[in-house]
Enzyme design. Structure first.
Site, PDB file in Angstrom:
ATOM      1  N   ARG A 120      15.128  14.937  17.862  1.00 47.44           N
ATOM      2  CA  ARG A 120      15.149  14.442  16.458  1.00 47.44           C
ATOM      3  C   ARG A 120      14.784  12.959  16.343  1.00 47.44           C
ATOM      4  NH1 ARG A 120      19.844  17.665  16.491  1.00 47.44           N
ATOM      5  NH2 ARG A 120      19.418  19.699  15.589  1.00 47.44           N
ATOM      6  N   LYS A 142       2.201   6.960  10.293  1.00 44.14           N
ATOM      7  CA  LYS A 142       1.640   8.314  10.211  1.00 44.14           C
ATOM      8  C   LYS A 142       1.475   8.853  11.630  1.00 44.14           C
ATOM      9  CE  LYS A 142      -0.797   8.543   5.819  1.00 44.14           C
ATOM     10  NZ  LYS A 142      -2.091   8.645   5.147  1.00 44.14           N
ATOM     11  N   GLU A 184     -12.918   0.595   9.179  1.00 46.78           N
ATOM     12  CA  GLU A 184     -11.571   0.530   8.580  1.00 46.78           C
ATOM     13  C   GLU A 184     -11.229  -0.919   8.206  1.00 46.78           C
ATOM     14  OE1 GLU A 184      -9.786   3.121   7.778  1.00 46.78           O
ATOM     15  OE2 GLU A 184     -10.358   4.776   9.109  1.00 46.78           O
ATOM     16  N   LYS A 226      -2.637  -3.803   5.362  1.00 45.58           N
ATOM     17  CA  LYS A 226      -2.073  -2.456   5.482  1.00 45.58           C
ATOM     18  C   LYS A 226      -0.560  -2.483   5.225  1.00 45.58           C
ATOM     19  CE  LYS A 226      -1.909   1.888   7.449  1.00 45.58           C
ATOM     20  NZ  LYS A 226      -2.356   2.873   8.357  1.00 45.58           N
ATOM     21  N   GLU A 236       3.213   7.669   1.027  1.00 47.03           N
ATOM     22  CA  GLU A 236       2.012   8.050   0.274  1.00 47.03           C
ATOM     23  C   GLU A 236       2.313   8.923  -0.935  1.00 47.03           C
ATOM     24  OE1 GLU A 236      -1.513   8.675   2.687  1.00 47.03           O
ATOM     25  OE2 GLU A 236      -2.374   9.899   1.085  1.00 47.03           O
ATOM     26  N   ARG A 240      -0.319   4.233  -1.512  1.00 48.37           N
ATOM     27  CA  ARG A 240      -0.856   4.278  -0.140  1.00 48.37           C
ATOM     28  C   ARG A 240      -2.172   5.032  -0.066  1.00 48.37           C
ATOM     29  NH1 ARG A 240       2.348   4.987   5.582  1.00 48.37           N
ATOM     30  NH2 ARG A 240       0.498   5.190   6.881  1.00 48.37           N
ATOM     31  N   ASN A 244      -7.215   5.480   1.655  1.00 47.09           N
ATOM     32  CA  ASN A 244      -8.136   6.587   1.941  1.00 47.09           C
ATOM     33  C   ASN A 244      -9.515   6.379   1.312  1.00 47.09           C
ATOM     34  OD1 ASN A 244      -6.160   7.949   3.365  1.00 47.09           O
ATOM     35  ND2 ASN A 244      -5.377   8.951   1.526  1.00 47.09           N
ATOM     36  N   HIS A 247     -12.464   8.286   2.624  1.00 42.17           N
ATOM     37  CA  HIS A 247     -11.969   9.334   3.514  1.00 42.17           C
ATOM     38  C   HIS A 247     -12.167  10.745   2.971  1.00 42.17           C
ATOM     39  CE1 HIS A 247     -10.346   5.983   5.698  1.00 42.17           C
ATOM     40  NE2 HIS A 247      -9.782   6.756   6.607  1.00 42.17           N
ATOM     41  N   HIS A 251     -13.796  12.529   5.817  1.00 39.83           N
ATOM     42  CA  HIS A 251     -13.120  13.591   6.582  1.00 39.83           C
ATOM     43  C   HIS A 251     -13.940  14.876   6.581  1.00 39.83           C
ATOM     44  CE1 HIS A 251      -8.633  12.180   6.698  1.00 39.83           C
ATOM     45  NE2 HIS A 251      -9.326  11.769   7.732  1.00 39.83           N
ATOM     46  N   HIS A 263     -14.792   8.801  13.679  1.00 38.66           N
ATOM     47  CA  HIS A 263     -14.078   8.743  12.402  1.00 38.66           C
ATOM     48  C   HIS A 263     -14.584   7.585  11.525  1.00 38.66           C
ATOM     49  CE1 HIS A 263     -10.757   8.957   9.573  1.00 38.66           C
ATOM     50  NE2 HIS A 263     -10.501   7.679   9.794  1.00 38.66           N
TER      51      HIS A 263
HETATM   52  N1  GLY Z   1      -4.919   5.516   7.477  1.00 38.29           N
HETATM   53  C1  GLY Z   1      -4.349   5.614   6.206  1.00 38.29           C
HETATM   54  C2  GLY Z   1      -2.879   5.453   6.166  1.00 38.29           C
HETATM   55  O1  GLY Z   1      -2.274   5.100   7.158  1.00 38.29           O
HETATM   56  O2  GLY Z   1      -2.276   5.702   5.149  1.00 38.29           O
END
Ligand code: GLY
Length: 359
Positions: A120, A142, A184, A226, A236, A240, A244, A247, A251, A263
């Site tokens: 956990r 993430k 990025e 960031k 998000e 957040r 993107n 993206h 993506h 990417h």
């Molecule tokens: N790469 C986008 C984020 O971390 O939200």
């Protein structure tokens, strides 16, 4: 050593930016975790940096284990996580132990998910070694893996206890990967810092020459941009999503091209797509679109994908996880340094942009 803090109440953590691995052991020791520590890395990074990092940790009294992954996005799977669990159990790591991700975004995503779920949650430290992971994926929590062809379908938000950035690791990367990481970086300027964008526009030569001070400045700017976003919307729910930019299309291209493009390269094409959408919607003039293309080109990033299968990309966009209630959400620029989120239901407009990108 530069220190930047991500403020998330009890989940706050420091990011250290420096030019070597000296002090890695001491900074992790300052977390006052248990003595057992495992480094999770991949075969490429292992050859370059494991020895030095193991030494750093051992000199600071840690009992160090190592698990080496097969590199590549195609190995970002639950099988890879399974292998980490096996190793953690074999060496009896417990909730006081620390898992250190040493590598790029794929290593960080896989091992972060293992750290989030083993018992956990155990202590997690990110030591990103690619520009993409230093600028983006190591910050913000993430974690996760791809599943059955669906990118990042299984995962968790799990913040690290510490991020340690040695900017000089960038120097060992292939040029193409550096450029991809810069997509990025440019994205950060485009979403909320026009001045930073100007800096990236006028200093491409210095940046690509890997001046140590310039690299540290970039790292500091990236983590603070960031960080500002993550601090306001960790999971998000809204803001957040601006990270993107590029993206949604990016993506889809990445998947359709079977991950043969990096990417960041797909994000660069996606960014051009987003600026084109704004241009066709009369939100910004063509000169801004051209300016953005010219910045991307300075870093040898693609701004189109001649011959791209427009129908496949279009369909893939609709499979994308951002499709909610069949509405397609986009992050679009208002100008350089400001974006907004909107739903696009104009199929013809989207196809027009994709057709442009395929030329
Ligand atoms: N790469 C986008 C984020 O971390 O939200």
């Amino acid at each position: 050593m530069i220190k930047h803090t991500i403020n998330l109440k009890e989940r706050s953590y420091p990011i250290y930016i420096t030019t070597s691995f000296q002090e890695l052991g001491r900074t992790v020791l300052s977390l006052r975790t248990g003595k057992k520590l495992i480094i999770v890395t991949d075969q490429n990074v292992d050859r370059l940096y494991s020895e030095e990092c193991v030494k750093e940790f051992e000199e600071n009294g840690f009992e160090v284990y190592k698990h080496v992954l097969v590199p590549g996005e195609e190995h970002k799977t639950l099988d890879a996580v399974y292998g980490i669990y096996k190793k953690l159990i074999e060496h009896k790591l417990d909730r006081s132990s620390t898992l250190v991700a040493l590598g790029g975004g794929v290593v960080g995503d896989i091992s972060g998910f293992a750290a989030a779920t083993y018992m956990r949650g155990i202590n997690f430290v990110q030591v990103p070694t690619t520009l993409l992971s230093q600028a983006d994926s190591s910050v913000g929590g993430k974690t996760g893996v791809d599943f059955d062809g669906h990118k990042n379908a299984v995962g968790a938000f799990y913040q690290p206890k510490l991020v340690f950035i040695n900017v000089n690791t960038i120097k060992s990367l292939p040029k193409r990967e550096v450029s991809a990481g810069l997509a990025e970086v440019i994205k950060h300027g485009l979403i909320m810092d026009e001045e930073y964008c100007d800096y990236l526009n006028y200093n491409a030569q210095k940046i690509l020459a890997f001046d140590e001070n310039v690299l540290q400045y970039l790292a500091k700017k990236n983590v603070s941009i960031k960080g500002q976003v993550v601090e306001q919307d960790e999971k998000e729910n809204d803001l957040r999503a601006i990270l993107n930019l590029g993206h949604t299309i990016g993506h889809a291209i990445e998947t359709v091209q079977n991950f043969t493009l990096l990417h960041g390269e797909c994000v660069a094409i996606g960014i051009v797509g987003a600026f084109k959408l704004s241009y066709y919607m009369n939100i910004l003039p063509e000169t801004v679109l051209e300016q953005v293309k010219s910045i991307l080109l300075k870093y040898e990033l693609p701004v189109s994908l001649p011959g791209m299968d427009v129908e496949k990309v279009y369909k893939q966009i609709y499979h994308d996880k951002k499709v909610k209630d069949s509405q397609l959400k986009f992050v679009l620029p208002k100008r350089i340094g400001e974006v907004f989120q909107c739903t696009i239901d104009d199929t013809a407009l989207l196809k027009r942009v994709l057709n442009d990108l395929a030329k």
